[in-house]
Design an enzyme around this catalytic site. Structure first.
Site, PDB file in Angstrom:
ATOM      1  CB  SER A 214      12.665  -8.161  -8.306  1.00 61.69           C
ATOM      2  OG  SER A 214      11.998  -8.994  -9.246  1.00 61.69           O
TER       3      SER A 214
ATOM      4  CG  HIS B 270      10.016  -8.578  -4.871  1.00 57.52           C
ATOM      5  ND1 HIS B 270       9.034  -8.161  -4.003  1.00 57.52           N
ATOM      6  CD2 HIS B 270       9.512  -8.381  -6.118  1.00 57.52           C
ATOM      7  CE1 HIS B 270       7.987  -7.724  -4.695  1.00 57.52           C
ATOM      8  NE2 HIS B 270       8.247  -7.855  -5.981  1.00 57.52           N
TER       9      HIS B 270
ATOM     10  CG  ASP C  15       8.256  -9.444  -9.273  1.00 57.38           C
ATOM     11  OD1 ASP C  15       7.403  -8.864  -8.558  1.00 57.38           O
ATOM     12  OD2 ASP C  15       9.416  -9.028  -9.431  1.00 57.38           O
TER      13      ASP C  15
ATOM     14  CG  MET D 249       4.403 -11.246 -13.398  1.00 59.65           C
ATOM     15  SD  MET D 249       5.179 -10.157 -14.606  1.00 59.65           S
ATOM     16  CE  MET D 249       6.329  -9.252 -13.558  1.00 59.65           C
TER      17      MET D 249
ATOM     18  CG  HIS E 163       4.423  -8.372  -6.375  1.00 58.69           C
ATOM     19  ND1 HIS E 163       5.049  -7.396  -7.121  1.00 58.69           N
ATOM     20  CD2 HIS E 163       3.104  -8.049  -6.367  1.00 58.69           C
ATOM     21  CE1 HIS E 163       4.149  -6.525  -7.536  1.00 58.69           C
ATOM     22  NE2 HIS E 163       2.956  -6.901  -7.108  1.00 58.69           N
TER      23      HIS E 163
ATOM     24  CG  MET F 175       2.034  -8.463 -10.097  1.00 57.26           C
ATOM     25  SD  MET F 175       3.600  -7.981 -10.820  1.00 57.26           S
ATOM     26  CE  MET F 175       4.672  -9.175 -10.055  1.00 57.26           C
TER      27      MET F 175
ATOM     28  CG  MET G  33       2.434  -2.059  -7.775  1.00 55.64           C
ATOM     29  SD  MET G  33       3.903  -3.086  -7.595  1.00 55.64           S
ATOM     30  CE  MET G  33       4.711  -2.878  -9.183  1.00 55.64           C
TER      31      MET G  33
ATOM     32  CG  ASP H 135       7.867  -3.999  -7.124  1.00 54.80           C
ATOM     33  OD1 ASP H 135       8.853  -3.879  -7.874  1.00 54.80           O
ATOM     34  OD2 ASP H 135       7.146  -5.025  -7.093  1.00 54.80           O
TER      35      ASP H 135
HETATM   36  C1  DX5 Z   1       7.156  -5.208 -11.814  1.00 50.65           C
HETATM   37  C2  DX5 Z   1       7.590  -6.159 -10.726  1.00 50.65           C
HETATM   38  C3  DX5 Z   1       8.838  -5.707 -10.093  1.00 50.65           C
HETATM   39  C4  DX5 Z   1      10.009  -5.676 -11.006  1.00 50.65           C
HETATM   40  C5  DX5 Z   1      10.843  -4.493 -10.609  1.00 50.65           C
HETATM   41  O1  DX5 Z   1       6.051  -5.678 -12.425  1.00 50.65           O
HETATM   42  O2  DX5 Z   1       6.591  -6.251  -9.722  1.00 50.65           O
HETATM   43  O3  DX5 Z   1       9.119  -6.360  -8.875  1.00 50.65           O
HETATM   44  O4  DX5 Z   1      10.804  -6.809 -10.966  1.00 50.65           O
HETATM   45  O5  DX5 Z   1      11.820  -4.331 -11.552  1.00 50.65           O
HETATM   46  P1  DX5 Z   1      12.690  -3.017 -11.681  1.00 50.65           P
HETATM   47  O6  DX5 Z   1      13.356  -2.789 -10.358  1.00 50.65           O
HETATM   48  O7  DX5 Z   1      13.623  -3.380 -12.774  1.00 50.65           O
HETATM   49  O8  DX5 Z   1      11.754  -1.889 -12.037  1.00 50.65           O
HETATM   50 ZN    ZN Z   2       7.233  -7.039  -7.679  1.00 45.60          ZN
END
Ligand code: DX5
Ligand code: ZN
Length: 222
Positions: free
Chosen positions: A9, A34, A36, A38, A67, A69, A138, A176
């Site tokens: 990620s 990946h 993310d 948000m 992903h 969110m 998750m 994840d």
């Molecule tokens: C969390 C994200 C993850 C995050 C994982 O909200 O969806 O993809 O980047 O990070 P690590 O591997 O550091 O837990």
């Molecule tokens: Zn993620």
């Protein structure tokens, strides 16, 4: 079934050197990137959108696992696929019309994924098993990198594996959050095949070789 995909990620990457970071991931043998997204509403944090997807796509041909969110994820499907996303994963918690959303993602030519927060039961997706290319379980509450893996996720991963197998689904089973050398093998044994890792890769002494080190933990399924 011996596939192990490592999907670093970029949430934990150095954005001043994003191109170099992506090149490093490629050299290290990452399978996917990946991304993310948000929105500060579904999760208490804000990250990036189409511009970053476009930038990653400009420097790499690796499959890009996006992903979402965010609330109302459907507002972004077209833009994100145009920008170069290979797969879009929506959260079941914000998607009352999940089947419609998953179908739309596939219509756009992308892989359709659904994600479940730690407290969301697998029953949330039992009626869309034929509509998904990826199930993301998750293993932390989403929003931030570097959080602690929730140990009882393992049991859920096992049930998810059995649910997909029983339905004859070939969907990817991704995990994840908090994935590290310590936790990856347990997830692999429980039935996951695809592993997101942010902190574990980017905070490693040698991020490039960490990708292989994570993969090596999954060498044998007990
Ligand atoms: C969390 C994200 C993850 C995050 C994982 O909200 O969806 O993809 O980047 O990070 P690590 O591997 O550091 O837990
Ligand atoms: Zn993620």
């Amino acid at each position: 079934m011996n596939v192990v995909r490592i999907a670093p990620s970029i949430l934990s990457a150095d954005f001043a050197r994003l191109g170099d970071e992506i090149a490093m991931l490629e050299e290290g043998g990452a399978d996917w990137v990946h991304v993310d997204v948000m929105d500060g509403r579904f999760v208490p944090n804000i990250t990036y959108g189409a511009k970053v997807i476009e930038t990653v796509r400009r420097v790499s041909e690796l499959p890009m696992d996006v992903h979402l969110m965010v609330v109302e994820p459907e507002k972004y499907f077209d833009d994100f696929v145009d920008a170069g996303a290979s797969g879009l994963t929506v959260h079941a918690e914000v998607s009352p019309h999940l089947q419609r959303q998953l179908t739309r993602i596939r219509e756009l030519g992308a892989a359709a994924g659904v994600a479940l927060n730690p407290s969301t039961p697998l029953t949330a997706i039992e009626n869309v098993l034929q509509d998904i290319d990826l199930l993301l379980v998750m293993t932390v509450n989403p929003g931030f990198g570097g959080q602690q893996f929730i140990p009882h996720s393992l049991e859920k991963i096992g049930r998810a594996r059995r649910m997909l197998d029983a339905a004859g689904s070939r969907a990817v089973l991704e995990v994840d959050g908090g994935i590290s050398r310590e936790t990856i093998a347990q997830c692999w044994r429980a039935g996951a095949d695809t592993f997101v890792a942010g902190n574990a890769v980017f905070s490693a002494d040698d991020p490039r070789s960490e990708i292989g080190a994570l993969r090596a933990q999954c060498a044998e399924r007990a």
